[in-house]
Each structure stands twice: as C-alpha cells, then as structure tokens.
Design an enzyme around this catalytic site. Structure first.
Site, mmCIF file in Angstrom:
data_model
loop_
_atom_site.group_PDB
_atom_site.id
_atom_site.type_symbol
_atom_site.label_atom_id
_atom_site.label_comp_id
_atom_site.label_asym_id
_atom_site.label_seq_id
_atom_site.Cartn_x
_atom_site.Cartn_y
_atom_site.Cartn_z
ATOM 1 N N TYR A 1 29.328 24.718 15.475
ATOM 2 C CA TYR A 1 30.238 23.908 14.491
ATOM 3 C C TYR A 1 30.829 25.203 13.319
ATOM 4 O O TYR A 1 30.753 24.668 12.278
ATOM 5 C CB TYR A 1 30.657 22.427 14.070
ATOM 6 C CG TYR A 1 30.882 22.146 15.612
ATOM 7 C CD1 TYR A 1 31.485 22.148 16.712
ATOM 8 C CD2 TYR A 1 31.239 20.119 15.400
ATOM 9 C CE1 TYR A 1 31.647 21.358 17.611
ATOM 10 C CE2 TYR A 1 31.950 19.330 16.173
ATOM 11 C CZ TYR A 1 32.059 20.122 17.427
ATOM 12 O OH TYR A 1 32.425 19.292 18.728
ATOM 13 N N LYS B 1 20.558 21.966 26.497
ATOM 14 C CA LYS B 1 20.998 22.615 27.950
ATOM 15 C C LYS B 1 19.995 23.881 27.870
ATOM 16 O O LYS B 1 21.144 25.134 27.353
ATOM 17 C CB LYS B 1 22.427 23.074 27.280
ATOM 18 C CG LYS B 1 22.902 22.974 28.143
ATOM 19 C CD LYS B 1 23.378 22.056 30.129
ATOM 20 C CE LYS B 1 23.222 22.856 30.940
ATOM 21 N NZ LYS B 1 24.290 21.778 32.342
ATOM 22 N N ASP C 1 23.525 17.335 31.266
ATOM 23 C CA ASP C 1 24.229 16.511 31.925
ATOM 24 C C ASP C 1 24.458 15.661 33.067
ATOM 25 O O ASP C 1 24.654 14.988 33.208
ATOM 26 C CB ASP C 1 24.546 18.250 32.553
ATOM 27 C CG ASP C 1 23.531 18.896 33.361
ATOM 28 O OD1 ASP C 1 22.610 18.746 33.058
ATOM 29 O OD2 ASP C 1 24.145 20.088 33.860
ATOM 30 N N ASP D 1 28.781 15.302 18.809
ATOM 31 C CA ASP D 1 30.554 14.778 18.395
ATOM 32 C C ASP D 1 30.610 14.265 20.264
ATOM 33 O O ASP D 1 30.894 12.932 19.846
ATOM 34 C CB ASP D 1 30.430 16.204 18.254
ATOM 35 C CG ASP D 1 32.254 15.313 18.065
ATOM 36 O OD1 ASP D 1 32.343 14.283 17.324
ATOM 37 O OD2 ASP D 1 33.385 16.503 17.284
#
Ligand code: NAI
Length: 336
Positions: free
Chosen positions: A126, A173, A207, A231
């Site tokens: 972002y 991740k 995940d 988010d």
C-alpha cells in the site's frame, strides 16, 4: 471532567449517517467534548475542496491528536489515491488495531471468538509505488523497512502484554516473499527474543493460516501482519462474528490516533438510514479508552451489549428491522 477536542470526519456514503449516530451515543455518556467537524473523501471534492484530503483536516488531527472517522470512498482502478492510505502515511498511524469478538445476541457459526488484528498500516503493497514499466507490464512495489517492521512488532507485543493476551501469531508469506516478509518475520522474532520472551509466539504461512482460522478461530489470539494481509484478514475475521457492522478499529501512531470502523462507505446502503452504526460506535468506545475516559467507554459497551442480548432492536445486517438512528437511540435508552 476535562474537556476533549475531537476531530469528526463524517466521510462518504453511509459515513454521515453512522457518524451522527456514533456522535450522539458518545455525547449521551456525558463526555465533555468539542467536536471539530471536517471533511475528507469524495464529499470534500463535492463541497469545493481541490483535494480529497484537505490540509485543514490533517492539521486539525495533528493539533488535537484524536479523530473519529466515517468511511470514505476510493475509486476502483482509477482516480485519486485512497484517503485512508494518505491519512495513515501523513500522520504516521502505523498500527491498525482491530478487535474481533463474538457478542451475545449475534448468532454466527462460531462461538467464543476473541481475536485482535494488529496490522502494519503504512508500508507493504500500500505504499502506492506503481509503475508501467513497458506497455502491458505494470509493477507494484512492496516496501518493508526494518524500522516499520520493528515498530509494529513492538506495538503488538506491548499490546499483548498490557491486555494480558496469551499469544502472538504472525501471518506471512516469507516462503515466497523472502526479503520483505522475511524481514517482517526477523523483526518480530527479534522483538520476542530480546524484549518479550514470555509471550507465546508462532508463525503461520497465511494461506494455511486462513484455513486454520475458519476451522477454529479460537486457536488464535493476537494476529500480527503486514498491511495488505491485515486488510484482507480484517474482513474475513469480521465475517466470523457477525459482519462489518460489528467490527471496530483504531489507527494509532506516536502522535495521533484515528478511530474508524473496518467497513467502507457501503454505497448500496447510503442515504437509506439502515446501516448499522455499531462498528463506529465500538470504534468510539476504543477512542474513549484511548483518551482515558474508561468509565464512559464501559457505559456504552454495557448498553450495546444489553441491546444486542435483548434482540428487540437490531439493524438488518443482524437480522432485525431497526434503522441506524433507532438502533443508536436504543443504546442511548439503555444508558439512562
Ligand atoms: P463496504 O465495507 O463498504 O461494504 C461491503 C458490504 O458490507 C456491503 O454489502 C455493505 O452493505 C455491507 N456493510 C458495510 N458496512 C455496513 C454497515 N455499517 N452496516 C451494514 N452493512 C454494512 O466495502 P466495499 O463495498 O468493498 O467498498 C465501498 C467503498 O468503501 C469503496 O470505495 C472502498 O474503497 C471504501 N472503503 C473505505 C474504507 C474506509 O474508509 N475505512 C474501508 C473499506 C472500504
């Protein structure tokens, strides 16, 4: 009682409706307050400002240090840069805190959910660095700094300690984004090691973490993650406890704090007087705690808990028929 000055930003879409409901609930506690009402979002443009985030609004939050903000609209795929992203970067509101709890009277698939998302709020994908490097090829740069990762990790551990929480889980991740998410992990590990060795700590690849979360949300406690993951996870977690109408939030920096619901401007509900104001009212409760008006915060919480448990006056998202104002008035009636 000390008099507080609080910046109020009604925002776009359902923003003006839910913020006026939240304002009257907060005033009904007896808080001594001067509201400084200022614009941001598409509404600011409509009302003649040349910027979606007028400098006056930013300056007022800097001066008064605390704001209650309604949601603002951001155009998809074109148009101006998100007001929220700009505000968080300009005021250095680096920690988004989003508690997600099961509440009596709201039936969902899960019971006893009690999570807190701690989201890094100024970096990651972002950062707004996007480029067309060749025709048909565009890039978006994910930024992670040691300073940014360390301060959000420290915030999460400090929060967990002060609130007597049992565990911090970092969602990441780093198997794919070895440098950026790798740095995020390294910083969290170092803070745990050097400053908070007594707080339980774990890491999950996001995940698999999503699957674990929907299988059994009670296995998590404080959930620490970078900006984009935070988010997405915020809305996922909202879905575990009754939706976006009941999920509050705070954007905290060292010099200012902006309290706002997780939800957006809900164009589908705007102007109809039916949006649930509770998420913003709950954000107001977080704000009252932040400004050390804990008894007033508790008053609102006890009142909305009673309204929800009774189940007579509920907004449509919670299975009732009450409008925004009717619901706020029911909370106020319980405070008398
Ligand atoms: P949204 O959160 O506005 O709406 C998603 C769904 O939840 C809709 O079905 C809506 O009706 C429902 N919903 C949201 N708030 C509700 C409430 N208080 N009571 C009852 N139902 C509620 O998300 P969407 O539609 O993706 O985004 C709309 C706009 O909001 C976009 O321009 C987006 O950029 C902006 N947005 C702004 C945020 C902020 O200012 N903090 C946060 C998220 C989105």
């Amino acid at each position: 009682m000390a008099k507080h000055t609080i910046v109020l930003i009604p925002g776009d879409g359902i923003g003006p409706e839910v913020s006026s409901a939240a304002k009257k609930v907060i005033e009904a506690t007896g808080l001594s307050v001067d509201w400084v009402e200022l614009l941001a979002g598409a509404t600011a443009l409509e009302q003649g400002h040349d910027n979606v985030l007028p400098e006056r609004t930013v300056a007022a939050i800097k001066a008064h240090k605390v704001a209650l903000k309604g949601p603002v609209t951001t155009p998809v795929g074109k148009g101006f840069k998100s007001v929220n992203v700009q505000l968080r970067q300009k005021l250095n509101l680096y920690a988004a805190i989003r508690p997600v709890r099961s509440m009596a009277g709201i039936k969902t698939r899960y019971e006893n959910v009690d999570l807190v998302i701690v989201r890094e709020n100024t970096e990651g994908l972002y950062s707004g660095i996007e480029n067309e490097v060749a025709p048909g090829v565009v890039t978006s740069t994910k930024v992670a700094t040691e300073l940014g990762c360390t301060r959000i990790a420290r915030y999460a551990f400090r929060y967990a300690t002060r609130r007597h929480r049992r565990k911090i889980t970092v969602f990441h991740k780093a198997n794919i984004m070895k440098l950026t998410d790798g740095l995020f992990l390294k910083c969290a590990q170092r803070i745990q090691d050097e400053e908070y060795p007594n707080i339980e700590y774990e890491e999950v690849i996001i995940d698999a973490g999503c699957m674990k979360l929907v299988q059994d949300p009670t296995r998590f406690d404080v959930m620490l993650m970078e900006n984009l993951y935070g988010d997405l996870m915020s809305d996922l977690c909202a879905g575990l406890v009754g939706g976006l109408g009941v999920t509050p939030g705070a954007n905290i920096g060292d010099d200012a704090a902006v309290f706002e619901a997780v939800h957006g401007s809900a164009p589908d509900l705007a102007g109809r007087g039916i949006a649930n104001p509770l998420a913003l009212i709950m954000s107001g409760v977080m704000m009252l705690n932040h400004i050390h008006e804990e008894p007033l915060a508790a008053k609102i919480k006890t009142a909305y808990d009673a309204v929800l448990s009774e189940g007579k006056t509920l907004t449509r998202d919670l299975g009732g028929t009450a409008g925004t104002n009717e619901f706020a008035d029911a909370i106020i009636a319980k405070m008398k």
